[in-house]
Write a protein that holds these residues in place. Structure first.
Motif, PDB file in Angstrom:
ATOM      1  N   ASN A 131       0.853  -1.296  -0.021  1.00 21.54           N
ATOM      2  CA  ASN A 131      -0.010  -0.225   0.134  1.00 21.54           C
ATOM      3  C   ASN A 131       0.942   1.272  -0.053  1.00 21.54           C
ATOM      4  N   VAL A 132       0.309   2.319  -0.468  1.00 20.58           N
ATOM      5  CA  VAL A 132       1.009   3.604  -0.349  1.00 20.58           C
ATOM      6  C   VAL A 132      -0.209   4.426   0.297  1.00 20.58           C
ATOM      7  N   VAL A 133       0.322   5.656   0.922  1.00 22.26           N
ATOM      8  CA  VAL A 133      -0.501   6.436   1.663  1.00 22.26           C
ATOM      9  C   VAL A 133      -0.364   8.070   1.111  1.00 22.26           C
ATOM     10  N   ASP A 134      -1.318   8.359   0.474  1.00 15.15           N
ATOM     11  CA  ASP A 134      -1.288   9.830  -0.412  1.00 15.15           C
ATOM     12  C   ASP A 134      -1.831  10.661   0.788  1.00 15.15           C
ATOM     13  N   THR A 135      -1.389  12.198   0.696  1.00 20.46           N
ATOM     14  CA  THR A 135      -1.837  13.059   1.710  1.00 20.46           C
ATOM     15  C   THR A 135      -2.399  14.357   1.348  1.00 20.46           C
ATOM     16  N   LEU A 136      -3.045  14.954   1.944  1.00 22.40           N
ATOM     17  CA  LEU A 136      -3.479  16.330   1.661  1.00 22.40           C
ATOM     18  C   LEU A 136      -3.528  17.251   2.692  1.00 22.40           C
ATOM     19  N   ASN A 137      -2.735  18.269   2.691  1.00 24.17           N
ATOM     20  CA  ASN A 137      -2.934  18.872   3.980  1.00 24.17           C
ATOM     21  C   ASN A 137      -3.499  20.398   3.856  1.00 24.17           C
ATOM     22  N   SER A 138      -3.749  21.212   5.055  1.00 24.97           N
ATOM     23  CA  SER A 138      -4.597  22.412   4.974  1.00 24.97           C
ATOM     24  C   SER A 138      -3.754  23.476   4.859  1.00 24.97           C
ATOM     25  N   LEU A 139      -2.435  23.379   4.674  1.00 24.26           N
ATOM     26  CA  LEU A 139      -1.441  24.757   4.409  1.00 24.26           C
ATOM     27  C   LEU A 139      -2.013  25.494   3.309  1.00 24.26           C
ATOM     28  N   PRO A 140      -1.957  26.910   3.373  1.00 26.07           N
ATOM     29  CA  PRO A 140      -1.531  27.536   4.609  1.00 26.07           C
ATOM     30  C   PRO A 140      -2.351  27.761   5.872  1.00 26.07           C
ATOM     31  N   LEU A 141      -3.732  27.200   5.656  1.00 27.90           N
ATOM     32  CA  LEU A 141      -4.503  27.273   6.778  1.00 27.90           C
ATOM     33  C   LEU A 141      -4.245  26.437   7.777  1.00 27.90           C
ATOM     34  N   LEU A 142      -4.213  26.846   9.065  1.00 31.57           N
ATOM     35  CA  LEU A 142      -3.862  26.047  10.406  1.00 31.57           C
ATOM     36  C   LEU A 142      -5.169  26.057  11.378  1.00 31.57           C
ATOM     37  N   TYR A 143      -5.223  25.063  11.950  1.00 29.25           N
ATOM     38  CA  TYR A 143      -6.305  24.492  13.037  1.00 29.25           C
ATOM     39  C   TYR A 143      -5.319  24.044  14.306  1.00 29.25           C
ATOM     40  N   PRO A 144      -5.006  24.962  15.134  1.00 24.06           N
ATOM     41  CA  PRO A 144      -4.096  24.899  16.313  1.00 24.06           C
ATOM     42  C   PRO A 144      -4.433  23.606  17.088  1.00 24.06           C
ATOM     43  N   SER A 145      -3.634  22.858  17.597  1.00 24.37           N
ATOM     44  CA  SER A 145      -3.737  21.655  18.511  1.00 24.37           C
ATOM     45  C   SER A 145      -5.250  21.290  18.182  1.00 24.37           C
ATOM     46  N   GLY A 146      -5.352  20.734  17.042  1.00 22.52           N
ATOM     47  CA  GLY A 146      -6.687  20.103  16.622  1.00 22.52           C
ATOM     48  C   GLY A 146      -6.828  18.697  17.750  1.00 22.52           C
ATOM     49  N   TYR A 147      -7.961  18.619  18.230  1.00 25.26           N
ATOM     50  CA  TYR A 147      -7.896  17.469  19.211  1.00 25.26           C
ATOM     51  C   TYR A 147      -8.810  16.314  18.755  1.00 25.26           C
ATOM     52  N   ASN A 148     -10.040  16.753  18.350  1.00 22.09           N
ATOM     53  CA  ASN A 148     -10.902  15.509  17.819  1.00 22.09           C
ATOM     54  C   ASN A 148     -11.721  16.075  16.729  1.00 22.09           C
ATOM     55  N   MET A 149     -12.464  15.101  15.987  1.00 19.25           N
ATOM     56  CA  MET A 149     -13.263  15.606  15.075  1.00 19.25           C
ATOM     57  C   MET A 149     -14.616  14.857  15.018  1.00 19.25           C
ATOM     58  N   SER A 150     -15.753  15.356  14.766  1.00 16.35           N
ATOM     59  CA  SER A 150     -17.072  14.445  14.568  1.00 16.35           C
ATOM     60  C   SER A 150     -17.595  14.820  13.403  1.00 16.35           C
ATOM     61  N   TYR A 151     -18.588  13.979  13.004  1.00 14.57           N
ATOM     62  CA  TYR A 151     -19.354  14.162  11.848  1.00 14.57           C
ATOM     63  C   TYR A 151     -20.835  14.080  11.965  1.00 14.57           C
ATOM     64  N   LEU A 152     -21.689  14.785  11.053  1.00 12.71           N
ATOM     65  CA  LEU A 152     -22.922  14.352  10.969  1.00 12.71           C
ATOM     66  C   LEU A 152     -22.870  13.506   9.799  1.00 12.71           C
ATOM     67  N   ASP A 153     -22.219  13.619   8.946  1.00 15.93           N
ATOM     68  CA  ASP A 153     -22.189  12.784   7.615  1.00 15.93           C
ATOM     69  C   ASP A 153     -20.890  13.028   6.909  1.00 15.93           C
ATOM     70  N   ALA A 154     -20.699  12.463   5.792  1.00 20.07           N
ATOM     71  CA  ALA A 154     -19.468  12.735   5.094  1.00 20.07           C
ATOM     72  C   ALA A 154     -19.002  14.014   4.633  1.00 20.07           C
ATOM     73  N   ASP A 155     -20.313  14.996   4.507  1.00 14.77           N
ATOM     74  CA  ASP A 155     -20.160  16.253   4.335  1.00 14.77           C
ATOM     75  C   ASP A 155     -20.260  17.338   5.195  1.00 14.77           C
ATOM     76  N   HIS A 156     -20.369  16.708   6.383  1.00 18.35           N
ATOM     77  CA  HIS A 156     -20.589  17.819   7.671  1.00 18.35           C
ATOM     78  C   HIS A 156     -19.347  17.107   8.558  1.00 18.35           C
ATOM     79  N   ALA A 157     -18.219  17.800   8.452  1.00 18.06           N
ATOM     80  CA  ALA A 157     -17.354  17.445   9.289  1.00 18.06           C
ATOM     81  C   ALA A 157     -16.639  18.664  10.373  1.00 18.06           C
ATOM     82  N   TYR A 158     -16.520  18.548  11.575  1.00 14.68           N
ATOM     83  CA  TYR A 158     -16.201  19.534  12.455  1.00 14.68           C
ATOM     84  C   TYR A 158     -14.901  19.010  13.216  1.00 14.68           C
ATOM     85  N   ILE A 159     -13.916  20.011  13.634  1.00 16.08           N
ATOM     86  CA  ILE A 159     -12.894  19.847  14.303  1.00 16.08           C
ATOM     87  C   ILE A 159     -12.858  20.823  15.644  1.00 16.08           C
TER      88      ILE A 159
END
Length: 592
Positions: free
Chosen positions: A160-188
């Motif tokens: 396997n290989v692992v592709d990545t996508l990162n948020s730079l230049p946008l930052l989410y400082p010390s992100g702790y956990n994420m929750s979802y209502l569904d695949a389109d509604h993601a919260y950090i």
């Protein structure tokens, strides 16, 4: 693997005519059986009645089935034909099919044929959490870390290989956990590590899961302006669809669109000042009451984040924790009690023999309360006695595994190897202990860095700031220790705890379990060898076969993850990685 075929329910005249036409078309071999589907079932045991239809939009050609497990592999008996809109309906409220949305008639539609199996995962209710892949930091109130709807995007047998996508230049400082209502509604949720640059206080953001761009932002507090202790709380989504966030001595209720419904100021115990108080996360009972527990920073200490628990002059010089319950409908405190001691680990909740219990860990023992309509009732009959040994430090939170609650010691650096502990819920006098990493060597650089980190400035040989993960389906506990740099799978037998496998992996984070019970995958971080746990600048993300420990995939080198968190499962085989300095990274494993 069991195979089941069941007789049809009665058809209406119209459906009967349709079936006669179908049988004439398909020929005598099909007419002799009268069966539309074969169903193979594996995984978690849970007897359910379902309906299957060749056309779920109608629906027509409906048959009733009884299945006894939640992983289904379905084929049709009709030769050489694909059904693009077959349907399944679960005859029990609250159950749903992973990754699919129900049609307006309640059927989930899928594609199937005699040589095209439809592999469906039935997701049971997870009260009181919203029915999404992840509505709570550890999926369920028992803190198992098992996310049954999440899948592994790579291959279990090939490279396997692992592709990545990162948020730079946008930052989410010390992100702790994420929750979802569904695949389109993601919260950090993040900002709770006041000892990390850029973390100024708790916030919640909605994130576009495809681009990692911010859709909206809610900064809940700026601790630099009020001098309060900025320490990580948590976020979760209850069945009502509202987002709940604990931070400091507050609980916020927020709409999915980011509007603040109410911020509740919580009691702090009467001794500690509010600015030194934090409710480090929350949990909830099956009937919906939020349960929270306080931790304190030593009076007069100005250290921020988790540093306060290590570097204040005397971190133990704090009052006993308090335990509170909140009714999320009214956001009012229902009960408020003082615990027997300062309790660091977050509360674990489960329903056992029809009662809601909250389990807590004191420095050397454990105790529980029954929670009845939000009120706490001490259960003094459940008393395991001393569960730690000399030189060990506090246990991390319990994880529930069938009839047991399991934990590991040494959430702070310790001079004695950690123990994994299992206590029976029905009889606390039955408890087992195992030191899976006893005698494992400590890398020289790590040993030197922790030369005086243990109790009374002793040499530390163990440090496990993360809780165990527990897989009830496979009777396996997953433990880790950052100083020897090991991870292990442990099983409960009628003789005690036994190690199933061990592997070299250095982590200070929780592990995550994804996938169906028969193909479960364990995911966690791995600190590069030359770096020191706790001050490391980098991590890898690693996927392992949870049954054997064999490594399946490894990410490119990543910036260090927020300590004490976990790699967050997401839909479609992807996962989210929260860098402590704010880089949010989407991990996408795939076969080579």
């Amino acid at each position: 693997m069991l195979m089941h075929s069941f007789l049809r329910s009665p058809f209406s005249i119209l459906k009967g005519l349709f079936l006669i036409t179908l049988l004439l078309t398909l020929g005598p071999s099909y007419a002799s059986t009268g069966l539309f589907f074969n169903v193979a079932e594996t995984g978690t045991s849970d007897p359910l009645r379902i309906k299957l239809a060749l056309n779920g939009i109608g629906p027509v050609t409906v048959q009733n089935y009884l299945v006894n497990a939640l992983n289904l592999s379905i084929t049709t008996t009709v030769p050489n034909h694909i059904y693009n809109f077959a349907g399944i309906k679960i005859e029990k409220p609250g159950y749903r099919i992973a990754g699919l949305a129900p049609f307006k008639n309640g059927y989930y539609l899928f594609r199937v044929g005699d040589n095209l199996a439809a592999n469906l995962l039935i997701i049971p209710p997870n009260p009181p959490w919203y029915p999404s892949l992840q509505a709570f930091e550890h999926y369920n109130s028992g803190r198992s870390h098992v996310f049954p709807e999440a899948t592994f995007g790579g291959s279990l047998t090939l490279g396997n290989v692992v592709d990545t996508l990162n948020s730079l230049p946008l930052l989410y400082p010390s992100g702790y956990n994420m929750s979802y209502l569904d695949a389109d509604h993601a919260y950090i949720y993040g900002g709770g590590y006041g000892d990390i640059a850029g973390s100024i206080g708790a916030y919640v953001d909605r994130v576009d899961p495809n681009t990692l761009e911010r859709i909206w932002h809610r900064q809940l507090i700026i601790t630099a302006e009020n001098g309060e202790w900025d320490y990580p709380g948590s976020m979760g989504i209850l069945e009502d669809g509202f987002i709940y966030v604990s931070y400091g001595y507050r609980l916020a209720k927020i709409t999915p669109d980011g509007e603040i419904v109410k911020i509740k100021i919580l009691p702090t115990g009467g001794i500690a000042l509010p600015e030194n108080t934090s409710f480090n996360g929350f949990n909830a009972t099956s009937d919906g009451y939020i349960v929270m527990k306080s931790v304190y920073r030593q009076a007069g200490c100005t250290y921020q984040g988790p540093d306060a628990l290590l570097n204040c002059p005397d971190p133990t010089d704090v009052p006993p924790s308090i335990l509170i319950s909140v009714d999320p409908k009214t956001m009012e405190v229902v009960d408020n009690i003082t615990l027997p001691a300062a309790v660091g680990a977050r509360p674990t909740i489960t329903t056992y023999q029809g009662k809601n219990y909250v389990y807590l860990l004191a420095p050397t023992t454990a105790f529980r309360y029954e929670v009845k309509e939000g009120k706490f009732i001490p259960d003094n009959s459940w008393n395991p006695g001393m569960i730690t040994v000399n030189g060990q430090t506090l246990c991390t939170s319990f994880s529930v595994m069938n009839d047991w609650v399991v934990a590991q010691t040494n959430t702070l650096p310790a001079s004695t190897a950690l123990s994994v502990i299992a206590i029976h819920q029905g009889d606390a006098s039955i408890h087992y202990s195992l030191q899976p990493f006893l005698g494992d060597p400590i890398p020289p650089l790590v040993e030197a860095a922790f030369a005086t980190a243990g109790p009374d400035a002793s040499q530390a040989i163990s440090w496990a700031p993360m809780a165990v993960s527990s897989d009830s389906d496979n009777n396996l506990i997953y433990a880790s220790d950052a100083l020897p740099g090991k991870i292990a799978a442990i099983t409960i037998t009628n003789k005690g705890l036994e190690t199933v496998w061990k592997a070299s992996q250095t982590t200070t984070e929780f592990t995550t379990l994804i996938g169906p019970s028969n193909n479960r995958v364990l995911v966690g971080t791995d600190i590069p060898g030359p770096e020191i746990p706790g001050t490391n600048l980098n991590d890898y993300a690693v996927w392992r076969n949870a049954a054997t420990g064999v490594e399946l995939a490894r990410s490119p080198l990543l910036p260090a993850m927020t300590q004490g968190t976990m790699i967050q499962p997401y839909y479609n085989g992807d996962m989210f990685y929260e860098g402590q300095l704010g880089r949010l990274i989407k991990l996408m494993p795939r076969p080579l």
